[in-house]
Design a protein around this motif. Structure first.
Motif, PDB file in Angstrom:
ATOM      1  N   LYS A  35      40.180  42.153  41.108  1.00 24.50           N
ATOM      2  CA  LYS A  35      39.680  40.968  41.792  1.00 24.50           C
ATOM      3  C   LYS A  35      38.860  41.370  43.004  1.00 24.50           C
ATOM      4  O   LYS A  35      39.216  42.299  43.733  1.00 24.50           O
ATOM      5  CB  LYS A  35      40.844  40.064  42.188  1.00 24.50           C
ATOM      6  CG  LYS A  35      41.596  39.512  40.979  1.00 24.50           C
ATOM      7  CD  LYS A  35      42.667  38.518  41.386  1.00 24.50           C
ATOM      8  CE  LYS A  35      43.373  37.963  40.147  1.00 24.50           C
ATOM      9  NZ  LYS A  35      44.416  36.958  40.505  1.00 24.50           N
ATOM     10  N   LEU A  36      37.764  40.669  43.210  1.00 24.83           N
ATOM     11  CA  LEU A  36      36.860  40.955  44.317  1.00 24.83           C
ATOM     12  C   LEU A  36      36.775  39.741  45.239  1.00 24.83           C
ATOM     13  O   LEU A  36      36.802  38.598  44.767  1.00 24.83           O
ATOM     14  CB  LEU A  36      35.460  41.284  43.798  1.00 24.83           C
ATOM     15  CG  LEU A  36      35.327  42.476  42.847  1.00 24.83           C
ATOM     16  CD1 LEU A  36      33.897  42.569  42.325  1.00 24.83           C
ATOM     17  CD2 LEU A  36      35.732  43.768  43.524  1.00 24.83           C
ATOM     18  N   PRO A  37      36.646  39.966  46.536  1.00 27.52           N
ATOM     19  CA  PRO A  37      36.470  38.825  47.455  1.00 27.52           C
ATOM     20  C   PRO A  37      35.138  38.136  47.197  1.00 27.52           C
ATOM     21  O   PRO A  37      34.187  38.761  46.715  1.00 27.52           O
ATOM     22  CB  PRO A  37      36.511  39.479  48.837  1.00 27.52           C
ATOM     23  CG  PRO A  37      36.130  40.905  48.603  1.00 27.52           C
ATOM     24  CD  PRO A  37      36.677  41.256  47.246  1.00 27.52           C
ATOM     25  N   GLY A  59      35.359  23.170  36.895  1.00 31.17           N
ATOM     26  CA  GLY A  59      35.375  23.687  38.251  1.00 31.17           C
ATOM     27  C   GLY A  59      35.585  25.175  38.421  1.00 31.17           C
ATOM     28  O   GLY A  59      35.618  25.662  39.555  1.00 31.17           O
ATOM     29  N   ALA A  60      35.730  25.919  37.337  1.00 31.34           N
ATOM     30  CA  ALA A  60      35.854  27.378  37.437  1.00 31.34           C
ATOM     31  C   ALA A  60      34.495  27.972  37.772  1.00 31.34           C
ATOM     32  O   ALA A  60      33.448  27.355  37.516  1.00 31.34           O
ATOM     33  CB  ALA A  60      36.388  27.959  36.134  1.00 31.34           C
ATOM     34  N   PHE A 111      38.736  37.902  36.710  1.00 33.06           N
ATOM     35  CA  PHE A 111      38.183  39.226  36.985  1.00 33.06           C
ATOM     36  C   PHE A 111      37.116  39.107  38.075  1.00 33.06           C
ATOM     37  O   PHE A 111      36.354  38.141  38.104  1.00 33.06           O
ATOM     38  CB  PHE A 111      37.519  39.808  35.729  1.00 33.06           C
ATOM     39  CG  PHE A 111      38.475  40.283  34.668  1.00 33.06           C
ATOM     40  CD1 PHE A 111      38.676  41.641  34.446  1.00 33.06           C
ATOM     41  CD2 PHE A 111      39.151  39.384  33.867  1.00 33.06           C
ATOM     42  CE1 PHE A 111      39.545  42.090  33.467  1.00 33.06           C
ATOM     43  CE2 PHE A 111      40.027  39.811  32.881  1.00 33.06           C
ATOM     44  CZ  PHE A 111      40.218  41.175  32.678  1.00 33.06           C
ATOM     45  N   GLY A 112      37.036  40.145  38.927  1.00 33.92           N
ATOM     46  CA  GLY A 112      35.977  40.155  39.931  1.00 33.92           C
ATOM     47  C   GLY A 112      35.999  38.900  40.790  1.00 33.92           C
ATOM     48  O   GLY A 112      37.022  38.521  41.356  1.00 33.92           O
ATOM     49  N   LYS A 113      34.862  38.223  40.866  1.00 33.62           N
ATOM     50  CA  LYS A 113      34.747  36.987  41.643  1.00 33.62           C
ATOM     51  C   LYS A 113      34.964  35.735  40.790  1.00 33.62           C
ATOM     52  O   LYS A 113      34.948  34.618  41.324  1.00 33.62           O
ATOM     53  CB  LYS A 113      33.355  36.909  42.292  1.00 33.62           C
ATOM     54  CG  LYS A 113      33.022  38.024  43.259  1.00 33.62           C
ATOM     55  CD  LYS A 113      31.645  37.786  43.869  1.00 33.62           C
ATOM     56  CE  LYS A 113      31.203  38.905  44.774  1.00 33.62           C
ATOM     57  NZ  LYS A 113      29.876  38.658  45.389  1.00 33.62           N
ATOM     58  N   SER A 114      35.123  35.922  39.480  1.00 31.44           N
ATOM     59  CA  SER A 114      35.283  34.769  38.590  1.00 31.44           C
ATOM     60  C   SER A 114      36.654  34.123  38.778  1.00 31.44           C
ATOM     61  O   SER A 114      37.654  34.807  39.016  1.00 31.44           O
ATOM     62  CB  SER A 114      35.100  35.192  37.137  1.00 31.44           C
ATOM     63  OG  SER A 114      33.776  35.630  36.894  1.00 31.44           O
ATOM     64  N   THR A 115      36.680  32.815  38.661  1.00 28.37           N
ATOM     65  CA  THR A 115      37.922  32.066  38.873  1.00 28.37           C
ATOM     66  C   THR A 115      38.241  31.224  37.637  1.00 28.37           C
ATOM     67  O   THR A 115      37.464  31.153  36.693  1.00 28.37           O
ATOM     68  CB  THR A 115      37.791  31.140  40.088  1.00 28.37           C
ATOM     69  OG1 THR A 115      36.770  30.152  39.827  1.00 28.37           O
ATOM     70  CG2 THR A 115      37.403  31.911  41.336  1.00 28.37           C
TER      71      THR A 115
END
Length: 292
Positions: A35-37, A59-60, A111-115
């Motif tokens: 996970k990335l900020p 809303g993701a 993953f990463g910045k994805s929500t």
């Protein structure tokens, strides 16, 4: 209580316990996200790229990178494996950029910045929307779908629904259920697996050329899996064998880069195996190339 009855009850209890663990914690076993900020800044000094964010209907937010080249031959939609984020996967864009192709990579939910909540349905929906957005700017005849490991199933699904130029699968699995059976052969995986991802079913519907790249020393997804997949849509499929290649190191083999170059420059010609063993393969097994 009889000893045998007690042993049977304990055995049943252990079986149920393991089944529940697989069912409720399979997301942990299957996905290894980094996970990335939200304010993380990507940095690829030798690559020209831009960052995108796609907001889904519920809303993701799906985060992605587009690696650019001047006068591109087309674009590769690269669907990555189950670990880390596009922060680390971005390096694989170099192989395609060097051959004149732009590359689009996205992080799956979580993953990463994805929500967003991650399910097989939501991942496929996200990728479907992204592909449709890409179509607005790029003709499908210039879109190449590339799926690696976990991403191979998702790439196969997209190729079955749309009409890309070609589909390339690296170290693909027959289905996630069949892969799970290798590790928990005694459990009812058909009922337990929330991400069945039936790659083989989707490949039946693919109408573009299919290239499968697999190493013979893959300890996670056996090479035999690709032998099976090559038979599913044999007329459109070419299996490229990298002798000694593992699951995570194909890019370290000169053979991999040679194969990729031939495929993407469309100078690949279908070789016929000459050994006695390979000549005995069923004609429905698909075409095969073998590279040292």
């Amino acid at each position: 209580m009889e000893d045998w009855m007690l042993a049977a009850l304990i055995g049943i209890g252990v079986y149920i316990l393991f089944s529940l663990i697989i069912y409720y914690f399979q997301d942990f076993f299957l996905f290894r996200p980094e996970k990335l900020p939200a304010d993380f800044v990507f940095n690829y000094k030798d690559l020209d790229f831009e960052e995108y964010n796609l907001k889904t209907a519920e809303g993701a937010m799906i985060n992605g990178l587009r690696f650019r080249v001047e006068n591109p031959k087309g674009i590769v939609f690269y669907l990555k494996g189950n670990s880390k984020s596009i922060k680390g996967w971005g390096k694989y864009a170099r192989d395609f950029v060097a051959l004149g192709y732009e590359v689009l990579m996205v992080d799956y939910r979580g993953f990463g910045k994805s929500t967003g909540r991650r399910t097989q349905k939501t991942i496929l929906q996200d990728l479907d929307v992204i592909y449709q957005q890409m179509q607005k700017h790029v003709n499908q005849k210039h879109i190449i779908l590339y799926g690696r490991s976990l991403g191979s199933g998702f790439a196969a699904q997209l190729a079955s629904k749309f009409k890309p130029k070609m589909l390339i699968l690296e170290a693909p699995y027959y289905s996630m259920r069949s892969t799970a059976r290798q590790f928990v052969p005694l459990l009812p995986v058909t009922l337990l697996i929330k991400f069945p991802i039936p790659t083989y079913q989707w490949l039946k519907e693919v109408e573009c050329p299919i290239h499968i790249i697999h190493g013979t020393n893959d300890q996670l997804i056996p090479f035999s899996t690709s032998l099976q997949l090559a038979k599913v849509n044999a007329k459109r499929t070419t299996l490229h064998t990298i002798l000694g290649g593992g699951h995570k190191n194909l890019n370290t083999f000169a053979a991999y880069h040679h194969i990729l170059n031939l495929i993407l420059t469309e100078s690949f010609t279908i070789p016929v195996q000459s050994s006695e063993d390979s000549s005995k393969e069923s004609p429905s097994a698909g075409k095969e190339s073998s590279v040292l």
